[in-house]
Write a protein that holds these residues in place. Sequence first.
Motif, PDB file in Angstrom:
ATOM      1  N   SER A 224       0.925  -1.117   0.105  1.00  0.00           N
ATOM      2  CA  SER A 224       0.226  -0.063   0.092  1.00  0.00           C
ATOM      3  C   SER A 224       0.763   1.204   0.118  1.00  0.00           C
ATOM      4  O   SER A 224       0.323   2.429  -0.434  1.00  0.00           O
ATOM      5  N   LYS A 225       2.080   1.131   0.306  1.00  0.00           N
ATOM      6  CA  LYS A 225       2.912   2.329   0.383  1.00  0.00           C
ATOM      7  C   LYS A 225       4.157   2.242  -0.694  1.00  0.00           C
ATOM      8  O   LYS A 225       4.923   3.351  -0.537  1.00  0.00           O
ATOM      9  N   LEU A 226       4.208   1.623  -1.441  1.00  0.00           N
ATOM     10  CA  LEU A 226       5.125   1.398  -2.738  1.00  0.00           C
ATOM     11  C   LEU A 226       5.035   2.650  -3.585  1.00  0.00           C
ATOM     12  O   LEU A 226       3.822   3.094  -3.727  1.00  0.00           O
ATOM     13  N   ALA A 227       6.044   3.251  -4.035  1.00  0.00           N
ATOM     14  CA  ALA A 227       6.045   4.545  -4.754  1.00  0.00           C
ATOM     15  C   ALA A 227       5.355   4.064  -6.203  1.00  0.00           C
ATOM     16  O   ALA A 227       5.327   3.038  -6.639  1.00  0.00           O
ATOM     17  N   PRO A 228       4.882   4.940  -6.828  1.00  0.00           N
ATOM     18  CA  PRO A 228       3.816   4.673  -8.086  1.00  0.00           C
ATOM     19  C   PRO A 228       5.002   4.205  -9.085  1.00  0.00           C
ATOM     20  O   PRO A 228       6.150   4.506  -9.314  1.00  0.00           O
ATOM     21  N   GLY A 229       4.459   3.181  -9.795  1.00  0.00           N
ATOM     22  CA  GLY A 229       5.371   2.466 -10.794  1.00  0.00           C
ATOM     23  C   GLY A 229       6.107   1.289 -10.204  1.00  0.00           C
ATOM     24  O   GLY A 229       6.657   0.437 -11.017  1.00  0.00           O
ATOM     25  N   THR A 230       6.242   1.057  -9.033  1.00  0.00           N
ATOM     26  CA  THR A 230       6.917  -0.033  -8.484  1.00  0.00           C
ATOM     27  C   THR A 230       5.970  -1.359  -8.524  1.00  0.00           C
ATOM     28  O   THR A 230       4.911  -1.269  -7.925  1.00  0.00           O
ATOM     29  N   ARG A 231       6.549  -2.188  -9.080  1.00  0.00           N
ATOM     30  CA  ARG A 231       5.991  -3.702  -9.159  1.00  0.00           C
ATOM     31  C   ARG A 231       6.405  -4.454  -7.859  1.00  0.00           C
ATOM     32  O   ARG A 231       7.450  -4.180  -7.109  1.00  0.00           O
ATOM     33  N   CYS A 232       5.721  -5.649  -7.829  1.00  0.00           N
ATOM     34  CA  CYS A 232       6.125  -6.349  -6.463  1.00  0.00           C
ATOM     35  C   CYS A 232       5.346  -7.623  -6.772  1.00  0.00           C
ATOM     36  O   CYS A 232       4.635  -8.176  -7.491  1.00  0.00           O
ATOM     37  N   ALA A 233       5.960  -8.630  -5.882  1.00  0.00           N
ATOM     38  CA  ALA A 233       5.516  -9.863  -5.631  1.00  0.00           C
ATOM     39  C   ALA A 233       5.592 -10.312  -4.173  1.00  0.00           C
ATOM     40  O   ALA A 233       6.623 -10.001  -3.560  1.00  0.00           O
ATOM     41  N   LEU A 234       4.477 -10.948  -3.546  1.00  0.00           N
ATOM     42  CA  LEU A 234       4.229 -10.973  -2.346  1.00  0.00           C
ATOM     43  C   LEU A 234       3.790 -12.486  -2.024  1.00  0.00           C
ATOM     44  O   LEU A 234       3.014 -12.863  -2.459  1.00  0.00           O
ATOM     45  N   GLU A 235       4.676 -13.083  -1.243  1.00  0.00           N
ATOM     46  CA  GLU A 235       4.529 -14.501  -0.799  1.00  0.00           C
ATOM     47  C   GLU A 235       4.247 -14.308   0.688  1.00  0.00           C
ATOM     48  O   GLU A 235       5.009 -14.295   1.614  1.00  0.00           O
ATOM     49  N   TRP A 428      10.727 -24.770 -10.553  1.00  0.00           N
ATOM     50  CA  TRP A 428      10.453 -24.387 -11.962  1.00  0.00           C
ATOM     51  C   TRP A 428       8.716 -24.141 -12.023  1.00  0.00           C
ATOM     52  O   TRP A 428       8.297 -23.526 -13.013  1.00  0.00           O
ATOM     53  N   MET A 429       8.028 -24.531 -10.974  1.00  0.00           N
ATOM     54  CA  MET A 429       6.637 -24.556 -11.011  1.00  0.00           C
ATOM     55  C   MET A 429       6.025 -23.229 -10.584  1.00  0.00           C
ATOM     56  O   MET A 429       6.796 -22.625  -9.899  1.00  0.00           O
ATOM     57  N   PRO A 430       4.825 -22.865 -10.962  1.00  0.00           N
ATOM     58  CA  PRO A 430       4.352 -21.461 -10.293  1.00  0.00           C
ATOM     59  C   PRO A 430       3.956 -21.763  -9.031  1.00  0.00           C
ATOM     60  O   PRO A 430       3.626 -22.713  -8.484  1.00  0.00           O
ATOM     61  N   PHE A 431       4.507 -20.744  -7.903  1.00  0.00           N
ATOM     62  CA  PHE A 431       4.051 -20.937  -6.718  1.00  0.00           C
ATOM     63  C   PHE A 431       3.495 -19.514  -6.255  1.00  0.00           C
ATOM     64  O   PHE A 431       4.284 -18.546  -6.323  1.00  0.00           O
ATOM     65  N   ALA A 432       2.323 -19.550  -5.675  1.00  0.00           N
ATOM     66  CA  ALA A 432       1.762 -18.378  -5.377  1.00  0.00           C
ATOM     67  C   ALA A 432       0.642 -18.502  -4.496  1.00  0.00           C
ATOM     68  O   ALA A 432      -0.132 -19.432  -4.534  1.00  0.00           O
ATOM     69  N   GLY A 433       0.044 -17.334  -3.696  1.00  0.00           N
ATOM     70  CA  GLY A 433      -0.894 -17.331  -2.929  1.00  0.00           C
ATOM     71  C   GLY A 433      -2.099 -16.509  -3.572  1.00  0.00           C
ATOM     72  O   GLY A 433      -1.849 -15.608  -4.248  1.00  0.00           O
ATOM     73  N   ARG A 434      -3.325 -16.688  -3.426  1.00  0.00           N
ATOM     74  CA  ARG A 434      -4.505 -16.120  -3.690  1.00  0.00           C
ATOM     75  C   ARG A 434      -4.933 -15.159  -2.524  1.00  0.00           C
ATOM     76  O   ARG A 434      -4.662 -15.536  -1.192  1.00  0.00           O
ATOM     77  N   ARG A 435      -5.648 -14.263  -2.791  1.00  0.00           N
ATOM     78  CA  ARG A 435      -6.372 -13.516  -1.732  1.00  0.00           C
ATOM     79  C   ARG A 435      -5.229 -12.985  -0.601  1.00  0.00           C
ATOM     80  O   ARG A 435      -4.308 -12.586  -0.891  1.00  0.00           O
ATOM     81  N   HIS A 436      -5.441 -13.376   0.713  1.00  0.00           N
ATOM     82  CA  HIS A 436      -4.594 -13.010   1.720  1.00  0.00           C
ATOM     83  C   HIS A 436      -3.112 -13.427   1.517  1.00  0.00           C
ATOM     84  O   HIS A 436      -2.277 -12.993   2.251  1.00  0.00           O
ATOM     85  N   SER A 437      -3.074 -14.804   0.659  1.00  0.00           N
ATOM     86  CA  SER A 437      -1.887 -15.292   0.715  1.00  0.00           C
ATOM     87  C   SER A 437      -0.844 -15.070  -0.161  1.00  0.00           C
ATOM     88  O   SER A 437       0.266 -15.515  -0.094  1.00  0.00           O
ATOM     89  N   GLY A 438      -1.177 -13.862  -0.775  1.00  0.00           N
ATOM     90  CA  GLY A 438      -0.183 -13.294  -1.792  1.00  0.00           C
ATOM     91  C   GLY A 438      -0.466 -12.439  -2.882  1.00  0.00           C
ATOM     92  O   GLY A 438      -1.757 -12.462  -3.094  1.00  0.00           O
ATOM     93  N   TYR A 439       0.302 -12.136  -3.764  1.00  0.00           N
ATOM     94  CA  TYR A 439       0.196 -11.365  -4.802  1.00  0.00           C
ATOM     95  C   TYR A 439       1.237 -11.722  -5.980  1.00  0.00           C
ATOM     96  O   TYR A 439       2.522 -11.597  -5.505  1.00  0.00           O
ATOM     97  N   ASN A 440       0.938 -12.083  -7.085  1.00  0.00           N
ATOM     98  CA  ASN A 440       2.112 -12.349  -8.162  1.00  0.00           C
ATOM     99  C   ASN A 440       2.375 -13.812  -7.806  1.00  0.00           C
ATOM    100  O   ASN A 440       1.966 -14.383  -6.925  1.00  0.00           O
ATOM    101  N   THR A 441       3.211 -14.245  -8.863  1.00  0.00           N
ATOM    102  CA  THR A 441       3.542 -15.767  -8.789  1.00  0.00           C
ATOM    103  C   THR A 441       5.208 -15.918  -8.748  1.00  0.00           C
ATOM    104  O   THR A 441       5.767 -15.292  -9.626  1.00  0.00           O
ATOM    105  N   GLY A 442       5.484 -16.828  -7.967  1.00  0.00           N
ATOM    106  CA  GLY A 442       6.850 -17.132  -7.643  1.00  0.00           C
ATOM    107  C   GLY A 442       7.329 -18.293  -8.394  1.00  0.00           C
ATOM    108  O   GLY A 442       6.644 -18.864  -9.218  1.00  0.00           O
ATOM    109  N   GLY A 443       8.519 -18.778  -8.054  1.00  0.00           N
ATOM    110  CA  GLY A 443       9.004 -19.816  -9.200  1.00  0.00           C
ATOM    111  C   GLY A 443      10.110 -18.982 -10.004  1.00  0.00           C
ATOM    112  O   GLY A 443       9.851 -17.837 -10.661  1.00  0.00           O
ATOM    113  N   ILE A 444      11.061 -19.688 -10.265  1.00  0.00           N
ATOM    114  CA  ILE A 444      12.422 -18.966 -10.848  1.00  0.00           C
ATOM    115  C   ILE A 444      12.093 -18.386 -12.277  1.00  0.00           C
ATOM    116  O   ILE A 444      12.312 -17.214 -12.375  1.00  0.00           O
ATOM    117  N   GLY A 445      11.334 -18.964 -13.361  1.00  0.00           N
ATOM    118  CA  GLY A 445      11.200 -18.740 -14.369  1.00  0.00           C
ATOM    119  C   GLY A 445      10.161 -17.375 -14.386  1.00  0.00           C
ATOM    120  O   GLY A 445      10.259 -16.224 -15.093  1.00  0.00           O
TER     121      GLY A 445
END
Length: 462
Positions: A224-235, A428-445
């Motif tokens: 909620s406090k990221l600067a405009p334009g900063t992208r993120c991944a939350l796990e 190498w598989m997608p690793f991600a949480g939905r809803r409160h569990s995270g945002y965007n997708t982990g996994g090396i690629g």
Amino acid sequence: MSKTLEVVNPYSLAPVGHVTTSDWKGVNALLETAHTLFRQSNSRIPAYQRITILKKVAHLMEERFEELALQIASEGGKPLVDARVEVKRAIDGVELCVHEIGQLTGREIPMELTEAGSGRIAFTQREPIGVVVAASAFNHPLNLIVHQVAPAVATGCPVIVKPAPDTPLSCLAFVSMLYEAGLPQDWCRAVICDNAVAEQMITDTRVGFLSFIGSARVGWMLRSKLAPGTRCALEHGGAAPVIVAQDADINAMIPLLAKGGFYHSGQVCVSVQRVFAPKAKAKEIAQKLADVATALKVGDATDPTTDCGPLIRPAEVDRVEAWVDEAIAGGAKLIAGGKRLGATTYAPTVLLDPPSDARVSQSEIFGPVICVYTTDSTAEAIETANSLPFAFQAAVFTKSLETAMQAVHELDATAVMVNDHTAFRVDWMPFAGRRHSGYNTGGIGYTMHDMTQDKMAVIKLV
């Protein structure tokens, strides 16, 4: 002002090292250097050199395999047998980054689909997104750092990594090996700092991408406090559910559930926590899990015979104890464990039918506790499993393809394991949480893709 932080073994609480912390003045200087590096596109490290560096890092990690495993066990409390698995995964992750560099390709954009585009050719390329700031967690002190830092190096992004203050030594070892392999130091810096400095760094306008692994409360606050334009991944974490069908092979299932629930004393974001079983089988399942739990050896993670190590801090033992005591007071049946074994350890625990409003039923326990719930049907089990605001990985045990596909379709999760525990993962598989569990997708690629962005060239033919 810089200070010295003592790192302790979470089992004995004896010192295992110390690190120097950074204040905002020091972090600000590192950010400015990283941002300047990124803006000077001609100074970026070419792909072939990044490949060479990462290959050397993987080789150095192989040479120091046992040293790295012992360090993970010493500072993080992960049993040595599992720490060795973590080192192997971390090496594989670095090598996977090398492979994925060749997959960072653009594509041709067809232009002559309309008259307006006629006489032009266009194509895209992937380029680095900017300065990466990575804030990491304690529970996989080497592999999480690899997942956050190595993709940044692979994509050509300058990176500043903040390891968990409980487990900074593995991070510093990895960064040191990057330097030894030939990465200029300004391209990757590790900082140990307090939360106020970390927040100032993460929300700075010079940050292009935030990689955060930690609690939902902190992750969403930072986003909620990221600067405009900063992208993120939350796990973040979850309270992983397991659906047990009437036809499940219980004897084959029990070792998997026990591993998924008690691995690293439950300090895993997709650890088995809630097992929903048919009424006729719930007590049997709970007892079989209890038999495994009571046979596990709890102790110092550096002892090769230890199955379950300590919790990361004594305060976490206090918390897990309070949650379990609350559940038992509310009517849960204690089948195994349910007690602290010392200031830093808690017994692997199995509860049968905790109240639905108990914290062990509502929130991620992040401790060695598996809860078994009696249910009347698979549909009821799935409905209850989906009732929490967390949605990460889930599992179903069944011999029926129809039941398996029902669970895959209806469970609110990013991954559903069929006849396996919820904590299964390959890197190498997608690793991600939905809803409160995270945002965007982990996994090396996936992480490397997020740390790059498309740039298109449109060329008008003369």
